[in-house]
Scaffold this active site. Sequence first.
Site, PDB file in Angstrom:
ATOM      1  N   THR A  15       0.835  -1.215   0.000  1.00  0.00           N
ATOM      2  CA  THR A  15       0.000   0.000   0.000  1.00  0.00           C
ATOM      3  C   THR A  15       0.865   1.258   0.000  1.00  0.00           C
ATOM      4  O   THR A  15       0.683   2.161  -0.832  1.00  0.00           O
ATOM      5  CB  THR A  15      -0.914   0.004   1.253  1.00  0.00           C
ATOM      6  OG1 THR A  15      -1.671  -1.193   1.254  1.00  0.00           O
ATOM      7  CG2 THR A  15      -1.842   1.203   1.270  1.00  0.00           C
ATOM      8  N   LYS A  28       2.735   4.326  18.213  1.00  0.00           N
ATOM      9  CA  LYS A  28       2.831   5.739  17.803  1.00  0.00           C
ATOM     10  C   LYS A  28       2.965   6.641  19.022  1.00  0.00           C
ATOM     11  O   LYS A  28       3.723   7.615  19.014  1.00  0.00           O
ATOM     12  CB  LYS A  28       1.593   6.123  16.985  1.00  0.00           C
ATOM     13  CG  LYS A  28       1.537   5.394  15.644  1.00  0.00           C
ATOM     14  CD  LYS A  28       0.159   5.455  15.032  1.00  0.00           C
ATOM     15  CE  LYS A  28       0.118   4.803  13.661  1.00  0.00           C
ATOM     16  NZ  LYS A  28      -1.251   4.563  13.183  1.00  0.00           N
TER      17      LYS A  28
HETATM   18  P1  NAP Z   1       1.757  -3.981   2.913  1.00  0.00           P
HETATM   19  O1  NAP Z   1       0.749  -3.440   1.964  1.00  0.00           O
HETATM   20  O2  NAP Z   1       1.493  -5.255   3.603  1.00  0.00           O
HETATM   21  O3  NAP Z   1       3.136  -4.076   2.116  1.00  0.00           O
HETATM   22  C1  NAP Z   1       4.256  -4.742   2.625  1.00  0.00           C
HETATM   23  C2  NAP Z   1       5.259  -4.907   1.499  1.00  0.00           C
HETATM   24  O4  NAP Z   1       6.438  -5.514   2.045  1.00  0.00           O
HETATM   25  C3  NAP Z   1       4.770  -5.788   0.353  1.00  0.00           C
HETATM   26  O5  NAP Z   1       5.075  -5.201  -0.869  1.00  0.00           O
HETATM   27  C4  NAP Z   1       5.586  -7.086   0.523  1.00  0.00           C
HETATM   28  O6  NAP Z   1       5.889  -7.724  -0.704  1.00  0.00           O
HETATM   29  C5  NAP Z   1       6.854  -6.525   1.145  1.00  0.00           C
HETATM   30  N1  NAP Z   1       7.598  -7.557   1.867  1.00  0.00           N
HETATM   31  C6  NAP Z   1       7.172  -8.359   2.858  1.00  0.00           C
HETATM   32  N2  NAP Z   1       8.162  -9.179   3.269  1.00  0.00           N
HETATM   33  C7  NAP Z   1       9.226  -8.877   2.497  1.00  0.00           C
HETATM   34  C8  NAP Z   1      10.544  -9.375   2.405  1.00  0.00           C
HETATM   35  N3  NAP Z   1      10.975 -10.359   3.199  1.00  0.00           N
HETATM   36  N4  NAP Z   1      11.361  -8.842   1.497  1.00  0.00           N
HETATM   37  C9  NAP Z   1      10.969  -7.839   0.685  1.00  0.00           C
HETATM   38  N5  NAP Z   1       9.727  -7.322   0.721  1.00  0.00           N
HETATM   39  C10 NAP Z   1       8.875  -7.827   1.617  1.00  0.00           C
HETATM   40  O7  NAP Z   1       2.080  -2.921   4.064  1.00  0.00           O
HETATM   41  P2  NAP Z   1       1.837  -1.356   4.051  1.00  0.00           P
HETATM   42  O8  NAP Z   1       0.431  -1.084   4.480  1.00  0.00           O
HETATM   43  O9  NAP Z   1       2.343  -0.752   2.804  1.00  0.00           O
HETATM   44  O10 NAP Z   1       2.746  -0.914   5.286  1.00  0.00           O
HETATM   45  C11 NAP Z   1       4.155  -0.837   5.180  1.00  0.00           C
HETATM   46  C12 NAP Z   1       4.711  -0.157   6.435  1.00  0.00           C
HETATM   47  O11 NAP Z   1       4.146   1.147   6.553  1.00  0.00           O
HETATM   48  C13 NAP Z   1       4.368  -0.862   7.752  1.00  0.00           C
HETATM   49  O12 NAP Z   1       5.429  -0.647   8.659  1.00  0.00           O
HETATM   50  C14 NAP Z   1       3.128  -0.125   8.241  1.00  0.00           C
HETATM   51  O13 NAP Z   1       2.955  -0.200   9.619  1.00  0.00           O
HETATM   52  C15 NAP Z   1       3.485   1.282   7.813  1.00  0.00           C
HETATM   53  N6  NAP Z   1       2.354   2.196   7.612  1.00  0.00           N
HETATM   54  C16 NAP Z   1       1.276   1.808   6.870  1.00  0.00           C
HETATM   55  C17 NAP Z   1       0.249   2.715   6.663  1.00  0.00           C
HETATM   56  C18 NAP Z   1      -0.958   2.370   5.861  1.00  0.00           C
HETATM   57  O14 NAP Z   1      -1.904   3.177   5.840  1.00  0.00           O
HETATM   58  N7  NAP Z   1      -1.010   1.221   5.192  1.00  0.00           N
HETATM   59  C19 NAP Z   1       0.334   4.017   7.213  1.00  0.00           C
HETATM   60  C20 NAP Z   1       1.462   4.354   7.969  1.00  0.00           C
HETATM   61  C21 NAP Z   1       2.476   3.451   8.163  1.00  0.00           C
HETATM   62  P3  NAP Z   1       4.753  -8.388  -1.655  1.00  0.00           P
HETATM   63  O15 NAP Z   1       3.894  -7.229  -2.098  1.00  0.00           O
HETATM   64  O16 NAP Z   1       5.506  -8.994  -2.774  1.00  0.00           O
HETATM   65  O17 NAP Z   1       4.005  -9.357  -0.789  1.00  0.00           O
HETATM   66  N1  HSE Z   2      -2.924   0.747  10.445  1.00  0.00           N
HETATM   67  C1  HSE Z   2      -2.572   2.108  10.688  1.00  0.00           C
HETATM   68  C2  HSE Z   2      -3.820   2.897  10.983  1.00  0.00           C
HETATM   69  C3  HSE Z   2      -1.870   2.672   9.509  1.00  0.00           C
HETATM   70  O1  HSE Z   2      -4.921   2.405  10.710  1.00  0.00           O
HETATM   71  O2  HSE Z   2      -3.711   4.006  11.510  1.00  0.00           O
HETATM   72  C4  HSE Z   2      -1.350   4.062   9.739  1.00  0.00           C
HETATM   73  O3  HSE Z   2      -0.294   4.071  10.660  1.00  0.00           O
END
Ligand code: NAP
Ligand code: HSE
Length: 432
Positions: free
Chosen positions: A14, A207
Site C-alpha cells: 500500500t 505511535k
Molecule cells: P503492505 O501493503 O502489507 O506491504 C508490505 C510490502 O512488504 C509488500 O510489498 C511485501 O511484498 C513486502 N515484503 C514483505 N516481506 C518482504 C521481504 N521479506 N522482502 C521484501 N519485501 C517484503 O504494508 P503497508 O500497508 O504498505 O505498510 C508498510 C509499512 O508502513 C508498515 O510498517 C506499516 O505499519 C506502515 N504504515 C502503513 C500505513 C498504511 O496506511 N497502510 C500508514 C502508515 C504506516 P509483496 O507485495 O511482494 O508481498
Molecule cells: N494501520 C494504521 C492505521 C496505519 O490504521 O492508523 C497508519 O499508521
Amino acid sequence: MSEIMRVGIAGLGTVGAAVARLLRRQAEALTARTGRRIVLAGVSARDAAKERRADLSSAEFFQDPVKLAASPSIDLFVELIGGSEGPARACVETALAHGKPVVTANKAMLAAHGLHLAALAEENHAALAFEASVAGGIPIVKTLREGLAGNSVERVYGILNGTCNYILSRMEQEQLSFEECLKEAQRLGYAEADPTFDIGGFDTAHKLAILTSLAFGTRIAASAIDIEGIERVTLADIDAAAELGYRIKLLGVAQRTAEGVEQRVHPTMVGKNSAIAQVMGVLNAVTIDADAVHELTLVGPGAGGDATASAVVADIADIAKGVRSAPFGLPTAKLAELTRTPMRRHEGGYYIRMSARDVAGAFAKIATRMAERRISLESIVQRGKRGAPGDCVDVILITHATSEHLVREALDLIDQDGVIVSRAQVIRIERE
Ligand code: NAP
Ligand code: HSE
C-alpha cells in the site's frame, strides 16, 4: 552533494507503491525544491512479478531487501515492509551500518528498537527519518521536534489509528457491525497486515511511544503504556454514548505528571461537541498542550497509501536537501529514562455499563458500593425495557472525576455481590 539522489524502496505494498507513484508524479517539483533529481534506483518485495500500479522501470529489483540496503547503487534506503523484527529490522540496520540515510514508516520497529536505531544512525552519521510512522499524512514528528522546540510539553494526545477511527465512525453513523467495518478498512489499505495491532490498541501505543519520546525528551518506553483496544466496544456503548452527549474514540494520551509520564491507550468518551469528536473516518488528530503555544491540534488523514506516501516523500526531500535532526530531537545519550505513572493513579470521569440482574435492591447495591469508595455519580440510568423479574438490564453510570483504583475496587465488590452477570464495560471520559 551529487545532483542525483538514488532511492531504494523495500516493500511495494500500500505505502511503498504509493511512494513510487508520488516520486514520479512530483519529480519536477521535488527537483526544484531540493536541488536534486530523485531517482528510484532499486526496489524489493516478495513477489517480483506482482503488478504494482507504479512505474518501476528505473529500478533494479532485489529479492533480498538487505542486499538492496547495502547496495552501492542507492544513496537512501526506504523501509516499507513492516514488522518490528525480521527483514525490516535487518535491512534498516544494514543501511545505517553502511552510513546510508533511512526513511521508514515502521512504528512497530521504532517502538521496539527506536533508541538502538537512533544510536546506530548517530554512530554512522546517517539520517533516520520516520514522519510517516505517526498519524499518516500529518507532519506531527517535525512539528514536535522542530516546530515546538521552544516549548515545554504538558500533554500530547489524539486519535492515532485510522482503522479504529474508521470503524467507530461507521459503526455509529451507519449502525454497521464491527466486523463489516474492519473488512472495509482492510480493503482500503488502512489496516496493518495483522489488524490485531489496530483494534487491540497496539498500533496506537507504538505511535504514542514515539510521540512521548519527542514531546518529553525521554527514551522510548512502549512497555510502559497501558493499552486497551476497541474490541469490546459495542453498538450499545456507541448509542449510549450518543444519548449521554458523548462519542467514543480510541485515544492515545501521554501526560506529564508530578511523578513522571502517564502513557495510556484506550477507548475514550469525548464530549460530542468537542473538536476531537468531529474527527471522523480515517482522519487522525493530535493535540499538544504546551507552555508557549498553549494548545495546538493537527488533523489529517491517518492511514492509506497516498497520505502516508506524502510523509515518506517529505522525509526523502529533507534528506535530499541535507536537513539533519537527531531522530528523537536530542542526541540519544541525552534522552532521559521515562518514569511511568501507573494507571491506577489516573484521575478522571468514567462511563460504566453493567448488565445487572433486575431484582429489588440491585441498583441500590451498585450505588452503595460506589459511595463506599467515595465515587460521586453524575448519572445512573437503566437502558432497555424490563423483562421478567430476574432478567438482566443495562445499568449505565457516569461518574464525576475519581481515581482509577477506586473504580476498580468498587467494581470488584459489585462483582462479588453477584448483582451483575458479566464484566462491566468501563470507558474513561477525557475532558478537553
Ligand atoms: P503492505 O501493503 O502489507 O506491504 C508490505 C510490502 O512488504 C509488500 O510489498 C511485501 O511484498 C513486502 N515484503 C514483505 N516481506 C518482504 C521481504 N521479506 N522482502 C521484501 N519485501 C517484503 O504494508 P503497508 O500497508 O504498505 O505498510 C508498510 C509499512 O508502513 C508498515 O510498517 C506499516 O505499519 C506502515 N504504515 C502503513 C500505513 C498504511 O496506511 N497502510 C500508514 C502508515 C504506516 P509483496 O507485495 O511482494 O508481498
Ligand atoms: N494501520 C494504521 C492505521 C496505519 O490504521 O492508523 C497508519 O499508521
